[in-house]
Design an enzyme around this catalytic site. Sequence first.
Site, short mmCIF file in Angstrom:
data_model
loop_
_atom_site.label_atom_id
_atom_site.label_comp_id
_atom_site.label_asym_id
_atom_site.label_seq_id
_atom_site.Cartn_x
_atom_site.Cartn_y
_atom_site.Cartn_z
N ARG A 1 57.15 9.11 32.16
CA ARG A 1 58.02 10.27 31.91
C ARG A 1 59.38 10.04 31.27
O ARG A 1 59.91 8.77 31.46
CB ARG A 1 58.24 10.82 33.39
CG ARG A 1 56.90 11.57 33.89
CD ARG A 1 56.66 12.92 33.28
NE ARG A 1 55.58 13.61 33.79
CZ ARG A 1 54.30 13.79 33.26
NH1 ARG A 1 54.01 13.18 32.11
NH2 ARG A 1 53.28 14.69 33.83
N HIS B 1 54.93 13.92 23.13
CA HIS B 1 54.00 14.02 24.54
C HIS B 1 52.55 14.26 24.13
O HIS B 1 52.13 15.42 24.50
CB HIS B 1 54.65 15.14 25.27
CG HIS B 1 54.28 14.99 26.69
ND1 HIS B 1 55.14 15.25 27.77
CD2 HIS B 1 53.15 14.47 27.26
CE1 HIS B 1 54.73 14.97 29.02
NE2 HIS B 1 53.43 14.58 28.68
N1 LIG Z 1 52.19 11.08 28.17
C1 LIG Z 1 51.22 11.50 28.79
O1 LIG Z 1 50.61 12.29 27.91
C2 LIG Z 1 50.63 11.49 29.90
C3 LIG Z 1 49.38 11.93 30.56
C4 LIG Z 1 49.03 11.78 31.64
C5 LIG Z 1 49.92 11.04 32.68
N2 LIG Z 1 51.22 10.53 32.18
C6 LIG Z 1 51.88 9.94 33.22
O2 LIG Z 1 51.29 8.87 33.64
C7 LIG Z 1 51.56 8.69 35.19
C8 LIG Z 1 50.71 7.87 35.87
O3 LIG Z 1 49.68 8.50 36.21
P1 LIG Z 1 48.38 7.96 37.22
O4 LIG Z 1 47.36 9.10 37.39
O5 LIG Z 1 47.94 6.79 36.93
O6 LIG Z 1 49.18 7.96 38.66
P2 LIG Z 1 48.97 7.50 40.02
O7 LIG Z 1 47.45 7.46 40.22
O8 LIG Z 1 49.61 8.22 40.85
O9 LIG Z 1 49.47 5.99 40.18
C9 LIG Z 1 50.74 5.45 40.20
C10 LIG Z 1 50.68 3.99 40.11
O10 LIG Z 1 52.25 3.86 40.24
C11 LIG Z 1 52.26 2.92 41.18
N3 LIG Z 1 53.87 3.17 41.49
C12 LIG Z 1 54.56 4.61 42.12
N4 LIG Z 1 55.71 4.48 42.68
C13 LIG Z 1 55.98 3.07 42.25
C14 LIG Z 1 56.96 2.10 42.73
N5 LIG Z 1 58.38 2.78 43.20
N6 LIG Z 1 57.16 0.82 42.38
C15 LIG Z 1 55.97 0.39 41.72
N7 LIG Z 1 55.00 0.91 41.55
C16 LIG Z 1 54.79 2.26 41.84
C17 LIG Z 1 51.51 3.22 42.27
O11 LIG Z 1 51.53 2.27 43.05
P3 LIG Z 1 50.61 2.21 44.58
O12 LIG Z 1 49.15 2.52 43.95
O13 LIG Z 1 50.71 0.81 45.03
O14 LIG Z 1 50.89 3.16 45.26
C18 LIG Z 1 50.16 3.55 41.50
O15 LIG Z 1 49.67 2.12 41.16
C19 LIG Z 1 51.70 10.26 35.76
O16 LIG Z 1 52.45 10.46 36.83
C20 LIG Z 1 52.55 10.82 34.38
O17 LIG Z 1 53.86 10.57 34.33
C21 LIG Z 1 51.46 10.79 30.78
#
Ligand SMILES: NC(=O)c1ccc[n+]([C@@H]2O[C@H](COP(=O)([O-])OP(=O)(O)OC[C@H]3O[C@@H](n4cnc5c(N)ncnc54)[C@H](OP(=O)(O)O)[C@@H]3O)[C@@H](O)[C@H]2O)c1
Length: 307
Positions: free
Chosen positions: A225, A273
């Site tokens: 983000r 994006h």
């Molecule tokens: N650009 C685009 O088109 C696009 C598309 C889709 C998604 N995204 C982005 O990708 C992000 C990730 O998606 P996701 O589905 O993989 O999310 P997710 O399943 O919620 O995974 C988040 C990961 O980040 C880790 N995390 C969270 N807070 C942390 C911290 N303070 N320190 C270290 N690690 C931390 C979590 O660790 P734990 O597992 O240990 O809790 C988990 O491994 C979304 O939130 C969105 O912002 C972007």
Amino acid sequence: MMFPTILLAIDDAELSSELLSELSAFDDIKVCLPDDADANNAHMAACWHPDQALLTTFPNIQCLHSAAAGVDHLGKPLLKSGLPVARIVDPDQKQGMLEYVLWCVLNHHRDFDRALSHQSQQRWHLYPQVSASAVRVGVMGLGEIGGYVALGLAQFGYRLAGWSRSPKSIDGVDIFAGQSELVPFLERTDVLINLLPLNESTQGILNQSLFKTLPKGASIINAGRGGHLIESDLIDALKEGWLRRAILDVFTSEPLPVDHPLWTTEGVIVTPHMASSSAANVIAKQLRENVLRFNNGEPLLNKVEPF
Ligand SMILES: NC(=O)c1ccc[n+]([C@@H]2O[C@H](COP(=O)([O-])OP(=O)(O)OC[C@H]3O[C@@H](n4cnc5c(N)ncnc54)[C@H](OP(=O)(O)O)[C@@H]3O)[C@@H](O)[C@H]2O)c1
């Protein structure tokens, strides 16, 4: 009989209209827009940058559903309202992100970015080719999307590490966890990919101190983000020559304003994006499944604990 009803609180006219059409095709649920007479009957709101007065205007809403993978766009008051929050998890979206990130890493690894910039100067220059196993890629965030991306890049032959809050186990990926292991993770990373969710502890994490911990000449990819990145720190690190390149897909202000310096900062590649999204029919299917579950008192799929 009262059908389970979804209110579309979607600040994107195209997505809203696609979801309206997809959800209207189901005969066991109802869908409505905020101006519809029956909007007050909805118990679930499907959200993309929803109006922050949502719960005041529609006090019968009892469940919030992101229409995307991230939930940050709901905003703190809604996330902290105490209502259950769910999101979309989509295999095609994970694959789309892997494709995007692979293109970014290849740019760094095979110098395609440099070749393109040389073309404008009619300059013929070859860089020595190195093997993928010599390129140290690091993924921040090893969740649904980040974990899939780390595994895919490791299978492609890159030297992979990943960092998350808690330890994980992913084939071919060296795992770092927690604040205490952030520095060693960064110190071994030539290409840093941010796939963290935006929350209080990750806001502004891509900052000067993080850039300086990466080896000189590293590249960064931000597909998380815009709020993760301190843009002025990035511009300084690129101008100073500490970072080689930044490929940015997300911004604090989207669309990126035409006069924004990131458009013209040398070393920056801007994408709109577009890294990865879910098709409207996939989102609609998951919304329907969860509104039915909610109505039957069953556990929601892909529930998030907002933090
Ligand atoms: N650009 C685009 O088109 C696009 C598309 C889709 C998604 N995204 C982005 O990708 C992000 C990730 O998606 P996701 O589905 O993989 O999310 P997710 O399943 O919620 O995974 C988040 C990961 O980040 C880790 N995390 C969270 N807070 C942390 C911290 N303070 N320190 C270290 N690690 C931390 C979590 O660790 P734990 O597992 O240990 O809790 C988990 O491994 C979304 O939130 C969105 O912002 C972007």
